[in-house]
Design an enzyme around this catalytic site. Sequence first.
Site, PDB file in Angstrom:
ATOM      1  N   HIS A 158      39.733  24.014  50.434  1.00 41.42           N
ATOM      2  CA  HIS A 158      40.820  24.775  49.793  1.00 41.42           C
ATOM      3  C   HIS A 158      40.767  24.633  48.270  1.00 41.42           C
ATOM      4  O   HIS A 158      41.802  24.771  47.601  1.00 41.42           O
ATOM      5  CB  HIS A 158      42.197  24.327  50.300  1.00 41.42           C
ATOM      6  CG  HIS A 158      42.310  24.286  51.788  1.00 41.42           C
ATOM      7  ND1 HIS A 158      42.830  25.308  52.530  1.00 41.42           N
ATOM      8  CD2 HIS A 158      41.912  23.336  52.685  1.00 41.42           C
ATOM      9  CE1 HIS A 158      42.789  24.988  53.820  1.00 41.42           C
ATOM     10  NE2 HIS A 158      42.227  23.794  53.951  1.00 41.42           N
ATOM     11  N   SER A 279      29.698  35.806  22.867  1.00 41.66           N
ATOM     12  CA  SER A 279      30.672  36.882  22.766  1.00 41.66           C
ATOM     13  C   SER A 279      30.481  37.582  21.429  1.00 41.66           C
ATOM     14  O   SER A 279      30.170  36.948  20.423  1.00 41.66           O
ATOM     15  CB  SER A 279      32.085  36.298  22.838  1.00 41.66           C
ATOM     16  OG  SER A 279      33.014  37.163  22.211  1.00 41.66           O
ATOM     17  N   LYS A 285      32.238  31.274  22.121  1.00 44.01           N
ATOM     18  CA  LYS A 285      32.007  31.432  23.544  1.00 44.01           C
ATOM     19  C   LYS A 285      30.570  31.166  23.981  1.00 44.01           C
ATOM     20  O   LYS A 285      29.611  31.489  23.297  1.00 44.01           O
ATOM     21  CB  LYS A 285      32.359  32.869  24.004  1.00 44.01           C
ATOM     22  CG  LYS A 285      33.811  33.187  24.026  1.00 44.01           C
ATOM     23  CD  LYS A 285      34.668  32.226  24.848  1.00 44.01           C
ATOM     24  CE  LYS A 285      34.383  32.301  26.332  1.00 44.01           C
ATOM     25  NZ  LYS A 285      34.805  33.584  26.921  1.00 44.01           N
ATOM     26  N   GLU A 292      27.610  34.411  36.988  1.00 43.15           N
ATOM     27  CA  GLU A 292      28.568  35.483  37.286  1.00 43.15           C
ATOM     28  C   GLU A 292      27.878  36.666  37.955  1.00 43.15           C
ATOM     29  O   GLU A 292      28.421  37.300  38.859  1.00 43.15           O
ATOM     30  CB  GLU A 292      29.234  35.964  35.995  1.00 43.15           C
ATOM     31  CG  GLU A 292      30.184  34.961  35.381  1.00 43.15           C
ATOM     32  CD  GLU A 292      30.614  35.401  33.994  1.00 43.15           C
ATOM     33  OE1 GLU A 292      31.455  36.306  33.894  1.00 43.15           O
ATOM     34  OE2 GLU A 292      30.097  34.854  33.008  1.00 43.15           O
TER      35      GLU A 292
END
Length: 465
Positions: A158, A279, A285, A292
């Site tokens: 979980h 970024s 960043k 991803e």
Amino acid sequence: MTQERAWAGRFGASTAAALDNINKSISFDIALWREDLAGSRAHARMLAATGLLTADDLAAILQGLATVEQEFESGTFAVLPVDEDIHMAVERRLTDLVGEPGKRLHTARSRNDQVATDTRLYVKRASSALVAQLTRLIVMLAERSEAEAETLLPAYTHLQRGMPSTLGHHLLAYAEMLARDVVRIEAAAASADVSPLGSGACAGTSLPIDREMTARALGFSAISANSMDAVSDRDFVADFLYAGAMLMLHLSRWGEEWVLWSTAEFGFLELDDRVTTGSSMMPNKKNPDGAELLRGKAGRTVGNLAGFLTTLKGLPFAYNKDLQEDKEPLFDTHRTLTVSLEVAAVMLDAATFRRDRMAAACTGQIDATDLCERLVRAGEPLRTAHHQTGRLVRMALERGCELRDLPLDAAREHCPRIAPEILAGLSMVGLVNARDVVGGPAPRRVREASRLLLQRWQPRLNEPT
Ligand code: ARG
């Protein structure tokens, strides 16, 4: 040069541009040029062996196909407007090059058995390349697991910390998923490994052909048993798309975990500059784009599977043009798997694990299950021990401490059987070592499992693809 389509004979007017746009497949099935040439060579040799082609015709055809091959290889093959698909393009060019013998190549063949043959060869080739990539990745994971056999890491359920475990154990879980993917991809390749060539358009041919000969020449293990089925069967494409979607689901789960692990919040992992990007606005960043996209690209492969299954539903026998819709999902899934497996390998290589952070996350009473089992060893029934341990967890939460820091007297109020060594022995390393079960996280077991994986997969690294 040929300006007419192969089937122009019974037609008066030309097709509408709109029909051409929806019907032509050359823009994508050009990817089948290797398979189409292999199939045509095998077919031509068989025609010569059974007397349907003279030796001179065969020689001209083989020589013409060699030129066509060289044109594809060098990128100089010129697609003409009459080239509806790869099959017609090759035959048209061959005929331009060698004349009449080229017009004999399609004897006892239809594009329907031809395209089924090409697509099966493609699935076999794609599968063995993917299995080679998967094998390398499994070996990398097994090696990394061995190196991280002792690294403490919480095991989550979980997405809440559950029990102390090891990073090696976690990495082995990825390897197990990928090992199953190999089985599924090989099953797809096996279902593709049947030659439909000689089925003709739908109901065979009256000309004397030798189906075994072409099957052997193309490396198929068997020939199809029914010509209607053979030209309309795309189960092997669906099998490949399913195996591919499943593999991408696995990579997406790995990717998602590593996206989380590389956050400041988790901080378990640093991915180096090879698999991260910046970024355009926020100079600070460093984004885990590789991970991803492993997660993101799973979607298209599921779409390819769902879309193609829908195409197959309700199709009457035998060949229908709907079947041409197999190619784009097939090629797209293949390409997606190839680039994703490449990136997964780099990502694994690019990972620096923050062992300190992983060990530091092994807090918050995650030794409760082990404590409970210690009480069971001391003779308490499991249900009683579970309840008592739950009380101790509450007590620890109230005091803001770990279970091992509870004063013995206080612990005894809930837990009469608790002995000093039970609490004192709650070290994360000791507990993980004690979970010495096959398939478990004890470093000894992790090393053993890594070695077994290496024994099984390392020899396969040298297999030809
Ligand atoms: N381009 C077609 C396909 O990929 C080849 C077979 C077409 N056959 C036909 N009779 N129109 O499915």
